[in-house]
Structures are given as C-alpha cells and as structure tokens.
Design a protein around this motif. Structure first.
Motif, PDB file in Angstrom:
ATOM      1  N   ALA A 127      -4.011  12.091  -4.638  1.00  0.00           N
ATOM      2  CA  ALA A 127      -4.069  11.706  -3.222  1.00  0.00           C
ATOM      3  C   ALA A 127      -4.080  12.949  -2.333  1.00  0.00           C
ATOM      4  O   ALA A 127      -4.761  12.972  -1.299  1.00  0.00           O
ATOM      5  N   ALA A 128      -3.345  13.967  -2.727  1.00  0.00           N
ATOM      6  CA  ALA A 128      -3.360  15.218  -1.957  1.00  0.00           C
ATOM      7  C   ALA A 128      -4.744  15.869  -2.015  1.00  0.00           C
ATOM      8  O   ALA A 128      -5.218  16.429  -1.023  1.00  0.00           O
ATOM      9  N   ALA A 151      -2.727   6.547   0.490  1.00  0.00           N
ATOM     10  CA  ALA A 151      -1.318   6.370   0.882  1.00  0.00           C
ATOM     11  C   ALA A 151      -0.909   4.909   0.749  1.00  0.00           C
ATOM     12  O   ALA A 151       0.213   4.605   0.308  1.00  0.00           O
ATOM     13  N   ARG A 152      -1.806   3.994   1.094  1.00  0.00           N
ATOM     14  CA  ARG A 152      -1.505   2.561   0.938  1.00  0.00           C
ATOM     15  C   ARG A 152      -1.344   2.200  -0.544  1.00  0.00           C
ATOM     16  O   ARG A 152      -0.478   1.395  -0.899  1.00  0.00           O
ATOM     17  N   LYS A 184     -10.316  11.348   6.420  1.00  0.00           N
ATOM     18  CA  LYS A 184      -8.989  10.745   6.612  1.00  0.00           C
ATOM     19  C   LYS A 184      -8.910   9.310   6.111  1.00  0.00           C
ATOM     20  O   LYS A 184      -7.838   8.854   5.735  1.00  0.00           O
ATOM     21  N   SER A 185     -10.016   8.595   6.117  1.00  0.00           N
ATOM     22  CA  SER A 185      -9.979   7.192   5.680  1.00  0.00           C
ATOM     23  C   SER A 185      -9.621   7.072   4.203  1.00  0.00           C
ATOM     24  O   SER A 185      -8.848   6.193   3.816  1.00  0.00           O
ATOM     25  N   SER A 207     -12.323   3.161  -3.143  1.00  0.00           N
ATOM     26  CA  SER A 207     -13.705   3.352  -3.609  1.00  0.00           C
ATOM     27  C   SER A 207     -14.699   3.133  -2.477  1.00  0.00           C
ATOM     28  O   SER A 207     -15.657   3.894  -2.318  1.00  0.00           O
ATOM     29  N   TYR A 208     -14.449   2.106  -1.684  1.00  0.00           N
ATOM     30  CA  TYR A 208     -15.349   1.798  -0.576  1.00  0.00           C
ATOM     31  C   TYR A 208     -15.373   2.927   0.456  1.00  0.00           C
ATOM     32  O   TYR A 208     -16.434   3.333   0.927  1.00  0.00           O
ATOM     33  N   SER A 209     -14.207   3.441   0.786  1.00  0.00           N
ATOM     34  CA  SER A 209     -14.179   4.510   1.785  1.00  0.00           C
ATOM     35  C   SER A 209     -14.723   5.826   1.230  1.00  0.00           C
ATOM     36  O   SER A 209     -15.163   6.686   1.993  1.00  0.00           O
TER      37      SER A 209
END
Length: 196
Positions: free
Chosen positions: A89-90, A105-106, A98-99, A150-152
């Motif tokens: 994630a980092a 994070a979610r 950012k998305s 994946s979508y973002s």
C-alpha cells in the motif's frame, strides 16, 4: 497571385528568429510528450507486478491461520501478512495516484475487521454461527474493495489511455486476466472514467 507565390512571400518575410523559436517550441513539446510516454511505459510492468503481488498478499492476509498454532505464532503470521499488505500500500502512493492509495487503505481497514472477527470466533463463549456470517459478509466486502483497487489502477495499466483517459478501450488480454472481467465491465461503463 497563386498559392506558391503567396507561401514563398510569407516564408521570406517572417524573420529567422521567429522560425527558430517556433521550431524550438515544437521540439520542446515533442520531447515532453516522449518523456511522459516513456515514463508511463517504464512503470507499466512494475505496476502490473504490484497489482499481482497486492492481490496475493490480501488473499493471504485474509486467511485464518490454523488454530493449532500457539497464539504467539498465529499473531506473528498475521502480522507478517498484514505487513506485506501495508508495504505494498505504501508503494501504491508513488506508483499510482491518490485514489489507489485510498482504496488500499480501505482494504487494510477491512482486513482489520476480519481479523477482529477471527479473534472473537476463537473465544470460548462466541456464537460461531453469527460470527461466521459476519466473516462471510466481511470477506465479500473485502473482495469488493480489492475490485475497487483494481478498478482505480486500471488507467495506469494501459499505455493507450495516456492521452485520453475518458475513452472506452479494448484492454489487452494479459491485463484482462490480471484485473478481472468484472473490473473491465465496470471500467467501460459510459462516463466511468471522467475526471471529477
């Protein structure tokens, strides 16, 4: 006056510094475009590998470790898997925008919910049926969040989208297999890629 005479007159009357400046500006524009495309293409393979590793790490982190392990070992295994998700994630913060980082994070938060439910399930006075139902619901939510990641990330996985991110594209087979057909269908809905 014919067209060739007009063009010849125009070219001879424009001062040489104006031509030099025009050519220089065009050269700068082409260089910037090529640099942007080169940077995008150089990160493409790394982004694809990141997405594969991220999905694998989330899947591993969501699994319940065997209950035969002593409590300290079970926590260590969960911590190692969660650390892998946290490290990936980092990496998303500089590989994507950012998305993608927000969606990771979610996912991390949902993994925390799932591990909390596993801990409740391990307690002696737990209602196993209710907790297993909550775990199933939480796992479904986790899968939805991974699809969101994946979508973002999709606009960053196809070089053809670099110029026009709002167009509907035919995604190459290797990327379709990586991110899944559900993501492609969601991605190709009219207006789904418009910048907000």
């Amino acid at each position: 006056m014919d067209m060739l005479t007009f063009i010849g007159t125009f070219l001879t009357r424009v001062p040489a510094p104006v031509w030099a400046a025009t050519i220089a500006l065009f050269g700068v524009y082409i260089t910037l475009r090529l640099t942007r495309i080169t940077l995008f293409a150089s990160l493409l393979e790394r982004r694809i590998e990141w997405l594969k590793a991220y999905k694998k790490a989330v899947k591993k982190a969501a699994k319940r470790t065997p209950s035969i392990l002593p409590d300290s070992q079970e926590k260590a295994v969960e911590t190692k898997a969660q650390a892998k998700v946290r490290n990936l994630a980092a990496d998303a913060r500089w590989l994507f925008d950012k998305s993608v980082a927000a969606n990771t994070a979610r996912v991390r938060d949902q993994l925390g919910v799932i591990h909390g439910l596993y801990k409740k399930l391990a307690s002696p006075n737990a209602d196993a049926e209710d907790i297993n139902s909550l775990i199933d619901t939480s796992m479904a939510r986790l899968n939805d969040l991974v699809v969101d990641v994946s979508y973002s990330a999709t606009p960053f996985l196809y070089v053809g989208d670099i110029k026009r991110p709002t167009k509907i594209v035919v995604v190459p087979k290797r990327i379709t297999e990586l991110i899944g057909k559900a993501v492609i269908a969601k991605h190709n809905q009219p207006g789904s890629l418009r910048k907000k």
